[in-house]
Scaffold this active site. Structure first.
Site, PDB file in Angstrom:
ATOM      1  N   LEU A  95       0.830  -1.196   0.000  1.00 14.64           N
ATOM      2  CA  LEU A  95       0.000   0.000   0.000  1.00 14.64           C
ATOM      3  C   LEU A  95       0.864   1.245   0.000  1.00 14.64           C
ATOM      4  O   LEU A  95       1.815   1.359   0.791  1.00 14.64           O
ATOM      5  CB  LEU A  95      -0.917   0.030   1.227  1.00 14.64           C
ATOM      6  CG  LEU A  95      -2.254  -0.711   1.106  1.00 14.64           C
ATOM      7  CD1 LEU A  95      -2.045  -2.197   0.818  1.00 14.64           C
ATOM      8  CD2 LEU A  95      -3.093  -0.511   2.357  1.00 14.64           C
ATOM      9  N   LYS A 132       0.558  10.901  -0.929  1.00 14.38           N
ATOM     10  CA  LYS A 132       1.662  11.757  -0.474  1.00 14.38           C
ATOM     11  C   LYS A 132       3.020  11.312  -1.023  1.00 14.38           C
ATOM     12  O   LYS A 132       4.019  12.024  -0.882  1.00 14.38           O
ATOM     13  CB  LYS A 132       1.672  11.812   1.053  1.00 14.38           C
ATOM     14  CG  LYS A 132       0.446  12.508   1.619  1.00 14.38           C
ATOM     15  CD  LYS A 132       0.336  12.383   3.115  1.00 14.38           C
ATOM     16  CE  LYS A 132      -0.906  13.103   3.619  1.00 14.38           C
ATOM     17  NZ  LYS A 132      -2.174  12.561   3.052  1.00 14.38           N
TER      18      LYS A 132
END
Length: 340
Positions: free
Chosen positions: A126, A130
């Site tokens: 994952l 950002k």
């Protein structure tokens, strides 16, 4: 698709809980499902919800991705790894940079080594929005992690093993996100907003899990999958949760962006449109890129294309946010601010 034995790092988090729930529902014949995390209290609470008595396939392993020996022991006999463990709080990473690096970068390396040493078949890691053009340490460490997992496909040799990455934005209602924070703060009558221009991508936990399942089923190795999801304005979220509250602008926090980005302009030259998802392809894949395009009937995006929360084609409204809050946020809260 998922194999007989699955391990999820950071398995007691919001994503881990939803992932385990989904696997138990869709794959009741799974032989072993290992929740690997370092917080014994969260494991205890999760075991009350998903007990080994009701689900004999479950295993709860105390361990940290920083601990390579413990991780390898947990990965023995595992077919599939979902890597969800991370230090993800932006201010905490800024204040404790080496701790974020040890977990998010060195921990990623440990997962890769464990997968290659233990005969694992599939790994999905994952990522986060950002990590695209990062301006904070958390994003930078996750970008490093992404690069490690993608490059691992070139290091696997002849192993029957693929590494893929999924990247998405803010998860609605997850622990530590802005939505539960606003719900708590509305009791005080003031919702602190960092910057009223701010926008964010929005995805449900289930959609995040479904993206991981897609990567497991369809990934050839090295792709970074990005979902097509709506954006919201922070002011609309505040209005949906606390329409009678004062919305007080308090200033942007260190390491925050006004708008988040999941695909940057330089990424566009390797990005394809798969319909429901985008995929950023590796610059040097271990497979034939033309065959990939033909297989998925994919199309390359325009050069210079970006996927930015402030320039999205799909937007949440106050009303749609309110409906989703009812569905995804902890049921102890009502939309009207009354505790049940």
């Amino acid at each position: 698709m998922i194999g007989n034995s699955v391990l999820i790092t950071g398995g007691t988090g919001s994503f881990g809980n939803k992932f385990v729930e989904t696997i138990l529902d869709r794959y009741p014949d799974v032989k072993r499902l290992v929740i690997y995390s370092r917080d014994e209290m969260k494991q205890f609470r999760m075991s009350q919800k998903f007990s080994k008595e009701d689900y004999p396939c479950l295993r709860y392993f105390i361990g940290d991705v920083r601990d390579e020996k413990r991780l390898k022991r947990a990965c023995e006999g595992i077919d599939t790894i979902i890597h969800a463990a991370a230090l993800k709080q932006v201010p905490a990473a800024e204040y404790n940079p080496m701790e974020a690096i040890k977990t998010n970068v060195l921990g990623a390396e440990n997962v890769i080594n464990a997968a290659m040493d233990c005969g694992v078949k599939k790994v999905v890691a994952l990522s986060t929005d950002k990590a695209a053009a990062p301006i904070n340490l958390y994003g930078a460490t996750k970008l490093c992690s992404d690069k490690l997992f993608i490059a691992a496909n070139n290091m696997k040799g002849k192993r029957d093993l693929t590494f893929n990455v999924v990247r998405y934005g803010n998860v609605m209602g997850s622990r530590g996100s802005v939505m539960p924070f606003f719900i708590e703060k509305r009791e005080e009558g003031i919702l602190p907003i960092t910057d009223k221009r701010m926008t964010r991508f929005n995805i449900s936990l289930q959609d995040g899990v479904d993206l991981v399942m897609y990567a497991l089923e369809h990934g050839w190795g090295g792709e970074l999958f990005v979902p097509k999801i709506p954006s919201y304005k922070i002011t609309d979220l505040a209005e949906a949760i606390g329409p009678n509250c004062e919305h007080k602008e308090v200033g942007i926090r260190p390491g925050e962006k006004i708008h988040e980005e999941m695909i940057t302009a330089p990424d566009s030259f390797n990005t394809v449109d798969l319909g429901k998802y985008y995929a950023i392809l590796p610059t040097k894949p271990v497979w034939d890129k033309e065959k990939f395009i033909d297989h998925f009937d994919a199309e390359f995006v325009e050069p210079g294309f970006t996927y930015n929360s402030g320039e999205n084609d799909e937007w949440e409204t106050v009303e749609s946010l309110r409906e989703k809050i009812k569905k995804y946020v902890d049921s102890t809260f009502s939309v009207n601010g009354q505790t049940k």
